[in-house]
Write an enzyme that holds these catalytic residues in place. Sequence first.
Site, PDB file in Angstrom:
ATOM      1  CE  LYS B  80      46.461-148.063  61.285  1.00 17.55           C
ATOM      2  NZ  LYS B  80      47.197-148.595  60.132  1.00 17.55           N
ATOM      3  CB  SER B 155      50.268-146.001  59.689  1.00 20.35           C
ATOM      4  OG  SER B 155      49.327-147.239  59.240  1.00 20.35           O
ATOM      5  CB  SER B 179      50.431-149.557  58.069  1.00 25.61           C
ATOM      6  OG  SER B 179      51.180-148.279  57.260  1.00 25.61           O
TER       7      SER B 179
END
Lengths: 501, 495
Positions: B80, B155, B179
Amino acid sequence: MTTNTVDLVDYDEVLEKFDPVMGLEVHVELHTNTKMFCGCPTTFGGEPNTQVCPTCLGLPGALPVVNKIGVESAIRIGLALNCEIAEWCRFARKNYFYPDQPKNFQTSQYDEPIAFNGYLDVELDDGEIFRVEIERAHMEEDTGKSLHVGGADGRIHGADYSLLDYNRAGVPLIEIVTKTIEGTGERAPEVARAYVTALRDLLRALDVSDVRMDQGSMRCDVNLSLMPKGATVFGTRSETKNVNSLRSVERAVRYEMSRHAGVLLSGGSVVQETRHFDESDGSTRSGRLKETSEDYRYFPEPDLVPVAPSREWVEELRGTLPELPWQMRNRVQKEWNLSDAELRDLVNAGALDLIAATVKAGAPSGEARSWWVAYLTQQANTQGVDLADLAITPAQVARVIALVAAGDLTNKLARQVVDGVLAGEGEPDAVVESRGLKVVSDDGALLAAIDEALAAQPDVADKIRDGKVAAAGAIVGAVMKTTKGQADAKRVRELIIQRCS
Amino acid sequence: MSIIRQTAADLAAKIHSGELSSVEVTQAHLDRIAEVDSSVHAFLHVNAEGALKAAKAVDDDIAAGKAPASPLAGVPLALKDVFTTKDMPTTCGSKMLEGWRPPYDATLTRKLREAGIVILGKTNMDEFAMGSSTENSAYGPTRNPWDLDRIPGGSGGGSSAALAAFEAPLSIGTDTGGSIRQPGAVTGTVGVKPTYGGVSRYGLVAFSSSLDQGGPCARTVLDAALLHEIIGGHDPLDSTSIDAPVPAVVEAARLGAQGDLTGVRVGVVREFSGDGYAGGVERAFQAAVSQLKALGAEVIEVSCPNFVYALPAYYLIAPSECSSNLARFDAMRYGLRVADDGAHSAEEVMSLTREAGFGAEVKRRIMLGTYALSAGYYDAYYGSAQKVRTLITQDFTKAFEQVDVLVSPTTPTTAFKIGERADDPMAMYLADLCTIPSNLAGNAGMSVPCGLSDEDGLPVGLQIMAPAMADDRMYRVAAAYEAAAGGVIERAPQL
């Protein structure tokens, strides 16, 4: 912005009509090896932005880790100031935007200071003791430094551009805040100065900070307000920032008293604001307006865990407290046989701690006293700095004294060595070496010089041979001249008398 | 089976035995990315060269007879874009950090490298991890491989979509309010939020420091467990990291896979059902509960009455911390700088840069948080939210006196359409209704695939929650359930 066109009121008149109320906030940079929340060095004067890492630059993702020595120093300061030490406290974030603040928040403490509710007994010039109550001492980090280039006054407004140096960002600070200081009357400026002096001496004794006001490792903010005689409600205060010498603390209080009185007596009201002290004329000028108190949106720092010093640790640290200045004063007064007046003179000259430290470094007290109150005081006066701010340490003075005692230096040479140290030429031994200041202790060389002098002044030589020893002075002088003062006069005299007997 | 459809554990075994090379495996995934990422957009940055170099190093070590650096050495992973990486940009999905190359690796990045894991690139995310759909990325949304018109969750939508599209067998996410878990649920993959403090946050660009937690994402429970043990553990650079051994999650996953949950007490959270929960989700969840019973678990209903206040408390605490954490983006030291033309003051440059660099959701949260922390409002907002946080932690404590793990749907609905909730922040926030309590309490939670909804054929997630530092419990239950029910990923449409 307010202007400086206010009428200053004569000091005596201020005191006829008003009582001063003070609050002093002192920031002290700890001289830990590393910063408060990262491993960067804290040394002063490095090339800009060379003592930085992701954490103290506030890079995205970087996190703080508390410096244990910083916490230890804070606790020791708290204990020395007779404070209670929190069993559990947290850091908080003080949020405000400023370019020299890498994270745009300062990691500080807010409603949970590590130390609180203490006092410091302060000795005034006439020996009277005044107790200053301590509200709190808390841990925080320093900001970086901005250099505003161009513009009229070196401030950010109007500057062409600004340079930022983050070497200082994250250096551990302890902020020590007094409770409201009332009841000083005319002695307010003196109390302020005496308090900051006492605090400086205390911190030096604790060996937690360089306490160099000239280098900013100790900085004082002076809060002052006046209230009419007999009133019970405090007036509006001004906060004079970064007052950077002991003398300035005293002058800032005095100036603000006169200025406040001028505003109040002309029917105006004092504006709550930050002011800057001007060293050149002892005045203050308006800085930021504080119409509403700034909202720092404090909240507990989520990146750090609470600090919970165990009672065992606190007691252990209490055991490490050195002899504190007032304890030291009582002791040396006895040991050195000083009258109250003599002691006070040394204290007022700012020499006592320096002498004691010199003695601690191995020098006899008489020599240590003589160096600090005579030659070094002279040098400080010439340079216009406080004695403590001279670029020589008690250890270095002790070394010079030792060199004299060993016969390696004469007093005259010793003064040249001290000059060298003050000029930044290094440690005493290095100065002796580089300036070639060693005493000529080679008897052979001395005898050659003596013989030469005796030959040049045969009449004097005869007098000495006739037993008029006092006449030897002229020969000593001549020998000192040929050895460029690097001979021990006492030894020269001995050799002359031997030669002529 | 093609390389890209294999599990990380299988790939690692083949790489370590010499049956496959890490370079081959890495190249297969790079090819897959080249093939499908223009439609999925899971990646913000692909580092083919760096990945192949790392793969080659692993192959060389194996050829030289060295033991693999870790059980996953040689396996590729998608990271990420919120963890700092020296050799790749770190943007956090924001214009503010476009092109920023950090001078340092996050602790998690370092651990991955030391474990011989091959980092393929950085994955898309909602800007600064704020969102539940990845639509808030400044670089365009990621699409759900199950239906390209739908969101992949957020997210960390990029990290989960990369798994579901077979672009990577492993990925890393961060979970502040869900997330990792919610994207896992809506993409039919496994997502784990470890106990707070279980994985170092050093180098994780902070959204909300007291809630953020990095964690593993994978297509199987065992793969997640293997990755968890590599990234977990104490870090002296993160004061909030827990100084204790990583829970034995791999062992728990292997034990669970044997399919016996006798003696395990499972609590169903009463508050997480009813209004707002899609029928297809509720039925899939009920089927999962029945499955757990069939495996021998004792299932009881428990009540956590304060969980209903979790969402409002979260939306005070997280924005408050974010308003402070994101203050550093001021154009002074790194990242975007606009209006630096000599005509604007430093203050104006800061302000205009923040105006230009932050997206709408980030600004919304900065403003919410600034307000909540302001003098006169602090007690009512931030202070009250902290009290709620304590009450939620107490609810968990009481519940875990009765049961070993808690279960609920991971998210109330399946993946919604891109754009569907973009103008309705409240609807968007509801996606994290079930996941937020674990963040507030600092507990462990994970999402494991729980079949497909009978309404829309899209994946549903089963959330399993465990007490702090008992992450192993949820792995055991998840692995048992996975073994019995089977995954769903093979049923995903071919891209």
